[in-house]
Design a protein around this motif. Structure first.
Motif, PDB file in Angstrom:
ATOM      1  N   SER A   1      64.420  29.759 -68.053  1.00 29.06           N
ATOM      2  CA  SER A   1      64.501  30.940 -67.328  1.00 29.06           C
ATOM      3  C   SER A   1      63.128  31.687 -66.939  1.00 29.06           C
ATOM      4  CB  SER A   1      65.747  31.781 -67.773  1.00 29.06           C
ATOM      5  OG  SER A   1      66.919  31.459 -67.607  1.00 29.06           O
ATOM      6  N   LEU A   2      62.926  32.124 -65.807  1.00 28.92           N
ATOM      7  CA  LEU A   2      61.747  32.637 -65.544  1.00 28.92           C
ATOM      8  C   LEU A   2      62.481  34.232 -65.052  1.00 28.92           C
ATOM      9  CD1 LEU A   2      58.640  32.187 -65.222  1.00 28.92           C
ATOM     10  CD2 LEU A   2      59.300  31.387 -62.850  1.00 28.92           C
ATOM     11  N   GLN A   3      61.651  35.073 -65.807  1.00 34.77           N
ATOM     12  CA  GLN A   3      61.915  36.798 -65.681  1.00 34.77           C
ATOM     13  C   GLN A   3      60.866  37.345 -64.619  1.00 34.77           C
ATOM     14  OE1 GLN A   3      64.727  37.592 -66.831  1.00 34.77           O
ATOM     15  NE2 GLN A   3      64.842  35.439 -67.636  1.00 34.77           N
ATOM     16  N   LEU A   4      61.172  37.896 -63.587  1.00 34.66           N
ATOM     17  CA  LEU A   4      60.354  38.334 -62.686  1.00 34.66           C
ATOM     18  C   LEU A   4      60.632  39.900 -62.862  1.00 34.66           C
ATOM     19  CD1 LEU A   4      60.833  35.562 -61.153  1.00 34.66           C
ATOM     20  CD2 LEU A   4      59.941  36.784 -59.437  1.00 34.66           C
ATOM     21  N   PRO A   5      59.588  40.770 -63.065  1.00 38.89           N
ATOM     22  CA  PRO A   5      59.616  42.339 -63.374  1.00 38.89           C
ATOM     23  C   PRO A   5      60.205  42.754 -61.989  1.00 38.89           C
ATOM     24  CG  PRO A   5      57.620  41.354 -63.955  1.00 38.89           C
ATOM     25  CD  PRO A   5      58.257  40.248 -63.308  1.00 38.89           C
ATOM     26  N   ALA A   6      60.617  43.963 -61.883  1.00 37.16           N
ATOM     27  CA  ALA A   6      60.849  44.596 -60.768  1.00 37.16           C
ATOM     28  C   ALA A   6      59.873  44.984 -60.002  1.00 37.16           C
ATOM     29  CB  ALA A   6      61.454  46.252 -61.327  1.00 37.16           C
ATOM     30  N   HIS A   7      59.971  45.356 -58.702  1.00 37.06           N
ATOM     31  CA  HIS A   7      58.853  45.266 -57.677  1.00 37.06           C
ATOM     32  C   HIS A   7      57.811  44.406 -57.560  1.00 37.06           C
ATOM     33  CE1 HIS A   7      60.561  49.448 -57.781  1.00 37.06           C
ATOM     34  NE2 HIS A   7      60.176  49.537 -59.276  1.00 37.06           N
ATOM     35  N   THR A   8      58.325  43.152 -58.002  1.00 37.00           N
ATOM     36  CA  THR A   8      57.376  42.060 -57.747  1.00 37.00           C
ATOM     37  C   THR A   8      58.390  40.727 -57.047  1.00 37.00           C
ATOM     38  OG1 THR A   8      57.907  40.861 -59.687  1.00 37.00           O
ATOM     39  CG2 THR A   8      56.114  42.552 -59.735  1.00 37.00           C
ATOM     40  N   ALA A   9      57.767  39.884 -56.294  1.00 36.06           N
ATOM     41  CA  ALA A   9      58.134  38.720 -55.813  1.00 36.06           C
ATOM     42  C   ALA A   9      57.409  37.549 -56.529  1.00 36.06           C
ATOM     43  CB  ALA A   9      57.906  38.725 -54.081  1.00 36.06           C
ATOM     44  N   GLY A  10      56.899  37.637 -57.331  1.00 38.67           N
ATOM     45  CA  GLY A  10      56.430  36.543 -58.151  1.00 38.67           C
ATOM     46  C   GLY A  10      55.554  36.601 -59.381  1.00 38.67           C
ATOM     47  N   VAL A  11      55.332  35.612 -60.048  1.00 37.10           N
ATOM     48  CA  VAL A  11      54.567  35.785 -61.572  1.00 37.10           C
ATOM     49  C   VAL A  11      53.462  34.904 -61.306  1.00 37.10           C
ATOM     50  CG1 VAL A  11      56.666  36.653 -62.661  1.00 37.10           C
ATOM     51  CG2 VAL A  11      56.281  34.035 -62.649  1.00 37.10           C
ATOM     52  N   TYR A  12      52.500  34.988 -62.039  1.00 37.55           N
ATOM     53  CA  TYR A  12      51.386  34.269 -62.335  1.00 37.55           C
ATOM     54  C   TYR A  12      51.604  33.393 -63.694  1.00 37.55           C
ATOM     55  CZ  TYR A  12      48.876  37.065 -58.711  1.00 37.55           C
ATOM     56  OH  TYR A  12      48.443  37.631 -57.444  1.00 37.55           O
ATOM     57  N   ILE A  13      51.144  32.032 -63.612  1.00 38.89           N
ATOM     58  CA  ILE A  13      51.205  31.101 -64.481  1.00 38.89           C
ATOM     59  C   ILE A  13      49.842  30.403 -64.817  1.00 38.89           C
ATOM     60  CG2 ILE A  13      52.583  28.935 -65.348  1.00 38.89           C
ATOM     61  CD1 ILE A  13      54.639  29.877 -63.051  1.00 38.89           C
ATOM     62  N   GLN A  14      49.522  30.359 -65.859  1.00 41.57           N
ATOM     63  CA  GLN A  14      48.355  29.674 -66.369  1.00 41.57           C
ATOM     64  C   GLN A  14      48.744  29.220 -67.939  1.00 41.57           C
ATOM     65  OE1 GLN A  14      44.594  31.768 -67.046  1.00 41.57           O
ATOM     66  NE2 GLN A  14      43.737  30.481 -65.399  1.00 41.57           N
ATOM     67  N   GLY A  15      48.338  27.686 -68.276  1.00 42.70           N
ATOM     68  CA  GLY A  15      48.576  27.160 -69.208  1.00 42.70           C
ATOM     69  C   GLY A  15      49.986  27.212 -69.653  1.00 42.70           C
ATOM     70  N   GLY A  16      51.101  27.233 -68.713  1.00 47.61           N
ATOM     71  CA  GLY A  16      52.384  27.346 -69.007  1.00 47.61           C
ATOM     72  C   GLY A  16      52.908  28.691 -69.327  1.00 47.61           C
ATOM     73  N   GLN A  17      52.131  29.665 -69.430  1.00 42.30           N
ATOM     74  CA  GLN A  17      52.211  31.085 -69.880  1.00 42.30           C
ATOM     75  C   GLN A  17      52.552  32.071 -68.584  1.00 42.30           C
ATOM     76  OE1 GLN A  17      53.327  31.744 -73.067  1.00 42.30           O
ATOM     77  NE2 GLN A  17      52.692  29.615 -73.327  1.00 42.30           N
ATOM     78  N   VAL A  18      53.399  32.633 -68.513  1.00 44.62           N
ATOM     79  CA  VAL A  18      53.621  33.904 -67.681  1.00 44.62           C
ATOM     80  C   VAL A  18      52.676  35.016 -68.028  1.00 44.62           C
ATOM     81  CG1 VAL A  18      55.217  35.405 -66.292  1.00 44.62           C
ATOM     82  CG2 VAL A  18      56.012  33.155 -66.766  1.00 44.62           C
ATOM     83  N   LEU A  19      51.750  35.196 -66.869  1.00 40.22           N
ATOM     84  CA  LEU A  19      50.615  36.395 -67.245  1.00 40.22           C
ATOM     85  C   LEU A  19      50.733  37.322 -66.112  1.00 40.22           C
ATOM     86  CD1 LEU A  19      47.827  34.007 -68.208  1.00 40.22           C
ATOM     87  CD2 LEU A  19      49.236  35.147 -69.636  1.00 40.22           C
ATOM     88  N   SER A  20      50.191  38.666 -66.589  1.00 41.15           N
ATOM     89  CA  SER A  20      49.903  39.569 -65.505  1.00 41.15           C
ATOM     90  C   SER A  20      48.603  39.185 -64.967  1.00 41.15           C
ATOM     91  CB  SER A  20      49.731  40.909 -66.121  1.00 41.15           C
ATOM     92  OG  SER A  20      48.416  40.780 -67.052  1.00 41.15           O
ATOM     93  N   TYR A  21      48.557  39.752 -63.472  1.00 39.50           N
ATOM     94  CA  TYR A  21      47.173  39.284 -62.822  1.00 39.50           C
ATOM     95  C   TYR A  21      46.138  39.296 -63.572  1.00 39.50           C
ATOM     96  CZ  TYR A  21      43.904  38.963 -59.162  1.00 39.50           C
ATOM     97  OH  TYR A  21      43.077  38.610 -58.204  1.00 39.50           O
ATOM     98  N   GLY A  22      45.955  40.601 -64.251  1.00 38.94           N
ATOM     99  CA  GLY A  22      44.937  41.199 -64.848  1.00 38.94           C
ATOM    100  C   GLY A  22      44.296  40.061 -66.282  1.00 38.94           C
ATOM    101  N   ARG A  23      45.353  39.351 -66.575  1.00 38.76           N
ATOM    102  CA  ARG A  23      45.107  38.264 -67.754  1.00 38.76           C
ATOM    103  C   ARG A  23      44.730  36.966 -67.196  1.00 38.76           C
ATOM    104  NH1 ARG A  23      49.154  37.988 -71.899  1.00 38.76           N
ATOM    105  NH2 ARG A  23      47.319  37.181 -72.864  1.00 38.76           N
ATOM    106  N   VAL A  24      44.845  36.668 -66.016  1.00 40.50           N
ATOM    107  CA  VAL A  24      44.611  35.457 -65.428  1.00 40.50           C
ATOM    108  C   VAL A  24      43.210  35.218 -65.286  1.00 40.50           C
ATOM    109  CG1 VAL A  24      44.556  33.958 -63.517  1.00 40.50           C
ATOM    110  CG2 VAL A  24      46.598  35.204 -64.094  1.00 40.50           C
TER     111      VAL A  24
END
Length: 182
Positions: free
Chosen positions: A44-67
């Protein structure tokens, strides 16, 4: 003798750069992923409120600022943005289309993207970055709001190149699996 060795090294490098990589090879450009391939969400992939997507790097879901922008990363996107959190359940999505995309950005954190304009003079104000992307347009049988996976990396000359299939797999880690072929 030294000049001959240098000349042979240069020619070898030039000829090697002209060789093509077979389609489906892990080193092939990601835009060669054939439509009909499958992308499987493994948990399962959790999307926060007020978003239409999530960032993924190295198999981890990250905030844009951590990418880490210069390394392969992806954004899994839905068609609509909601005011409430939601989840996307594990499923195998069919890749209907694959598109290569290119954007230009001035400066390392520039919020404005420049497209369709002359590039002449842009680099004078700061470094010019190219964002090399490949869009995998997805079809879901059970979750119709699933839209696409955009994988990308930022690059500057002379390091500009397209993402490879292996780099897409690296960005997705074990959160998604990619099966090539119709």
């Amino acid at each position: 003798m030294h000049r001959l060795a240098v000349t042979l090294c240069i020619l070898s490098g030039l000829l090697g750069g002209c060789q093509t990589v077979p389609p489906g090879s892990e080193q092939a450009e990601a835009d060669t992923i054939p439509p009909g391939s499958r992308l499987t969400l493994t948990r399962s992939l959790q999307l926060p409120a007020h978003t239409a997507g999530v960032y993924i790097q190295g198999g981890q879901v990250l905030s844009y600022g951590r990418v880490r922008q210069y390394y392969p990363h992806c954004r899994f996107e839905l068609r609509t943005r909601l005011d409430t959190p939601r989840s996307v359940e594990p499923e195998t999505f069919r890749i209907d289309a694959v598109r290569r995309e290119l954007e230009f950005v001035e400066g390392p954190d520039a919020p404005v993207r420049v497209a369709g304009l002359s590039l002449e003079g842009l680099a004078e104000d700061g470094p010019l970055y190219e964002i090399r992307s490949v869009g995998l347009y997805l079809q879901s049988e059970r979750q119709g709001d699933v839209y696409r996976m955009i994988c990308r990396h930022w690059a500057t000359p002379p390091h500009i190149r397209e993402l490879t299939i292996a780099e897409v797999r690296e960005a997705l880690g074990d959160l998604f699996t990619l099966q090539l072929g119709p």
